[in-house]
Design a protein around this motif. Structure first.
Motif, PDB file in Angstrom:
ATOM      1  N   GLY A   7       2.742  38.724  76.708  1.00  0.00           N
ATOM      2  CA  GLY A   7       1.564  38.143  76.082  1.00  0.00           C
ATOM      3  C   GLY A   7       1.791  36.778  75.459  1.00  0.00           C
ATOM      4  N   TYR A   8       3.035  36.332  75.428  1.00  0.00           N
ATOM      5  CA  TYR A   8       3.319  35.006  74.867  1.00  0.00           C
ATOM      6  C   TYR A   8       3.552  34.026  76.001  1.00  0.00           C
ATOM      7  N   GLU A   9       3.106  32.788  75.835  1.00  0.00           N
ATOM      8  CA  GLU A   9       3.358  31.787  76.859  1.00  0.00           C
ATOM      9  C   GLU A   9       4.720  31.114  76.624  1.00  0.00           C
ATOM     10  N   VAL A  10       5.281  30.619  77.725  1.00  0.00           N
ATOM     11  CA  VAL A  10       6.597  29.970  77.635  1.00  0.00           C
ATOM     12  C   VAL A  10       6.438  28.617  76.964  1.00  0.00           C
ATOM     13  N   LYS A  11       7.248  28.380  75.954  1.00  0.00           N
ATOM     14  CA  LYS A  11       7.191  27.095  75.240  1.00  0.00           C
ATOM     15  C   LYS A  11       8.552  26.418  75.310  1.00  0.00           C
ATOM     16  N   ASP A  12       8.550  25.139  75.556  1.00  0.00           N
ATOM     17  CA  ASP A  12       9.797  24.376  75.482  1.00  0.00           C
ATOM     18  C   ASP A  12      10.010  23.979  74.035  1.00  0.00           C
ATOM     19  N   ILE A  13      11.229  24.157  73.595  1.00  0.00           N
ATOM     20  CA  ILE A  13      11.550  23.801  72.206  1.00  0.00           C
ATOM     21  C   ILE A  13      12.258  22.458  72.226  1.00  0.00           C
ATOM     22  N   ASP A  14      11.789  21.547  71.426  1.00  0.00           N
ATOM     23  CA  ASP A  14      12.426  20.229  71.343  1.00  0.00           C
ATOM     24  C   ASP A  14      13.790  20.355  70.678  1.00  0.00           C
ATOM     25  N   GLN A  15      14.737  19.588  71.225  1.00  0.00           N
ATOM     26  CA  GLN A  15      16.076  19.573  70.636  1.00  0.00           C
ATOM     27  C   GLN A  15      16.002  18.912  69.277  1.00  0.00           C
ATOM     28  N   PRO A  16      16.579  19.551  68.268  1.00  0.00           N
ATOM     29  CA  PRO A  16      16.525  18.922  66.940  1.00  0.00           C
ATOM     30  C   PRO A  16      17.271  17.588  66.923  1.00  0.00           C
ATOM     31  N   ALA A  17      16.906  16.739  66.033  1.00  0.00           N
ATOM     32  CA  ALA A  17      17.564  15.437  65.909  1.00  0.00           C
ATOM     33  C   ALA A  17      18.994  15.643  65.413  1.00  0.00           C
ATOM     34  N   GLY A  18      19.858  14.720  65.784  1.00  0.00           N
ATOM     35  CA  GLY A  18      21.230  14.781  65.294  1.00  0.00           C
ATOM     36  C   GLY A  18      22.132  15.684  66.119  1.00  0.00           C
ATOM     37  N   ILE A  19      21.661  16.058  67.308  1.00  0.00           N
ATOM     38  CA  ILE A  19      22.487  16.876  68.208  1.00  0.00           C
ATOM     39  C   ILE A  19      22.876  16.005  69.394  1.00  0.00           C
ATOM     40  N   VAL A  20      24.139  16.041  69.753  1.00  0.00           N
ATOM     41  CA  VAL A  20      24.599  15.249  70.896  1.00  0.00           C
ATOM     42  C   VAL A  20      25.266  16.164  71.923  1.00  0.00           C
ATOM     43  N   LYS A  21      25.060  15.808  73.193  1.00  0.00           N
ATOM     44  CA  LYS A  21      25.689  16.553  74.284  1.00  0.00           C
ATOM     45  C   LYS A  21      26.888  15.735  74.748  1.00  0.00           C
ATOM     46  N   VAL A  22      28.066  16.367  74.720  1.00  0.00           N
ATOM     47  CA  VAL A  22      29.300  15.653  75.066  1.00  0.00           C
ATOM     48  C   VAL A  22      30.103  16.474  76.079  1.00  0.00           C
ATOM     49  N   ALA A  23      30.686  15.795  77.057  1.00  0.00           N
ATOM     50  CA  ALA A  23      31.574  16.453  78.017  1.00  0.00           C
ATOM     51  C   ALA A  23      32.923  16.685  77.343  1.00  0.00           C
ATOM     52  N   VAL A  24      33.430  17.928  77.448  1.00  0.00           N
ATOM     53  CA  VAL A  24      34.723  18.265  76.840  1.00  0.00           C
ATOM     54  C   VAL A  24      35.595  19.026  77.846  1.00  0.00           C
ATOM     55  N   CYS A  25      36.886  19.049  77.554  1.00  0.00           N
ATOM     56  CA  CYS A  25      37.834  19.789  78.379  1.00  0.00           C
ATOM     57  C   CYS A  25      37.894  21.224  77.852  1.00  0.00           C
ATOM     58  N   LYS A  26      37.801  22.211  78.749  1.00  0.00           N
ATOM     59  CA  LYS A  26      37.839  23.630  78.369  1.00  0.00           C
ATOM     60  C   LYS A  26      39.157  24.022  77.722  1.00  0.00           C
ATOM     61  N   ASP A  27      40.250  23.340  78.096  1.00  0.00           N
ATOM     62  CA  ASP A  27      41.561  23.755  77.614  1.00  0.00           C
ATOM     63  C   ASP A  27      41.955  23.114  76.292  1.00  0.00           C
ATOM     64  N   SER A  28      41.538  21.877  76.078  1.00  0.00           N
ATOM     65  CA  SER A  28      41.928  21.207  74.838  1.00  0.00           C
ATOM     66  C   SER A  28      40.772  21.104  73.843  1.00  0.00           C
ATOM     67  N   GLY A  29      39.539  21.173  74.339  1.00  0.00           N
ATOM     68  CA  GLY A  29      38.381  20.992  73.463  1.00  0.00           C
ATOM     69  C   GLY A  29      38.160  19.535  73.113  1.00  0.00           C
ATOM     70  N   LYS A  30      38.916  18.657  73.772  1.00  0.00           N
ATOM     71  CA  LYS A  30      38.784  17.218  73.494  1.00  0.00           C
ATOM     72  C   LYS A  30      38.035  16.541  74.642  1.00  0.00           C
ATOM     73  N   LEU A  31      37.871  15.229  74.518  1.00  0.00           N
ATOM     74  CA  LEU A  31      37.201  14.472  75.572  1.00  0.00           C
ATOM     75  C   LEU A  31      38.049  14.532  76.835  1.00  0.00           C
ATOM     76  N   PRO A  32      37.437  14.757  77.990  1.00  0.00           N
ATOM     77  CA  PRO A  32      38.212  14.924  79.215  1.00  0.00           C
ATOM     78  C   PRO A  32      38.769  13.618  79.768  1.00  0.00           C
ATOM     79  N   THR A  33      39.910  13.745  80.439  1.00  0.00           N
ATOM     80  CA  THR A  33      40.449  12.632  81.218  1.00  0.00           C
ATOM     81  C   THR A  33      40.197  12.983  82.683  1.00  0.00           C
ATOM     82  N   ALA A  34      40.591  12.105  83.589  1.00  0.00           N
ATOM     83  CA  ALA A  34      40.400  12.364  85.022  1.00  0.00           C
ATOM     84  C   ALA A  34      41.204  13.587  85.465  1.00  0.00           C
ATOM     85  N   LEU A  35      42.285  13.899  84.723  1.00  0.00           N
ATOM     86  CA  LEU A  35      43.143  15.024  85.108  1.00  0.00           C
ATOM     87  C   LEU A  35      42.488  16.376  84.844  1.00  0.00           C
ATOM     88  N   CYS A  36      41.583  16.462  83.873  1.00  0.00           N
ATOM     89  CA  CYS A  36      40.929  17.735  83.525  1.00  0.00           C
ATOM     90  C   CYS A  36      40.121  18.257  84.715  1.00  0.00           C
TER      91      CYS A  36
END
Ligand SMILES: [Zn+2]
Length: 148
Positions: A7-36
């Motif tokens: 009975g509810y319609e699908v709603k898109d929720i806006d991403q809150p401000a101050g959130i950033v999407k960043v690529a990370v390495c699964k093993d180190s949790g840091k920014l990836p290099t080409a080797l990751c």
């Protein structure tokens, strides 16, 4: 869950401000290099959401590129034949547990024990000195005599 949303319609929720999407390495949790992305298990890079200012800033130091002897999988040494040298990406760990599933991807420490083919010293046989011979004077050819 479907029942609860009935009975509810699908709603898109806006991403809150101050959130950033960043690529990370699964093993180190840091920014990836080409080797990751070249990990033997496949690409280890994924995207993660962070509160701005909390995202990682350092580069992954866990993925390392080493040269190995592709036959025995050990680290290249000066004795490794150049034709057998191969670049491989491993994961560097402070403590490598041989029972862990990812142990096979852990940075190896064994060095190539390929022995250099022994060099054989073949003694050089001295050559027999050739004594000069006195030149012989050529004999004058005799003119053939005609038989009658
Ligand atoms: Zn990495």
């Amino acid at each position: 869950m479907e029942k609860a949303h009935e009975g509810y319609e699908v709603k898109d929720i806006d991403q809150p401000a101050g959130i950033v999407k960043v690529a990370v390495c699964k093993d180190s949790g840091k920014l990836p290099t080409a080797l990751c992305a070249r990990d033997p298990r496949g690409n280890r890079v994924y995207e993660e959401l962070f509160i701005e200012g909390t995202q990682p800033t350092g580069l992954c130091e866990n993925h390392v590129l080493v040269q190995v002897n592709r036959i025995n999988g050990k680290l290249k040494t000066d004795n490794t034949p150049p034709g057998l040298v191969e670049d491989r990406v491993y994961v560097k760990k402070a403590i490598a547990n041989p029972l862990a599933k990812d142990f096979q991807y852990t940075l190896i420490t064994a060095t190539d024990d390929t022995a250099v083919a022994p060099t054989v010293d073949i003694p050089v046989t001295p050559t027999i000195p050739i004594t000069p011979t006195t030149p012989t004077t050529p004999t004058t050819p005799t003119t053939p005599t005609k038989k009658t």
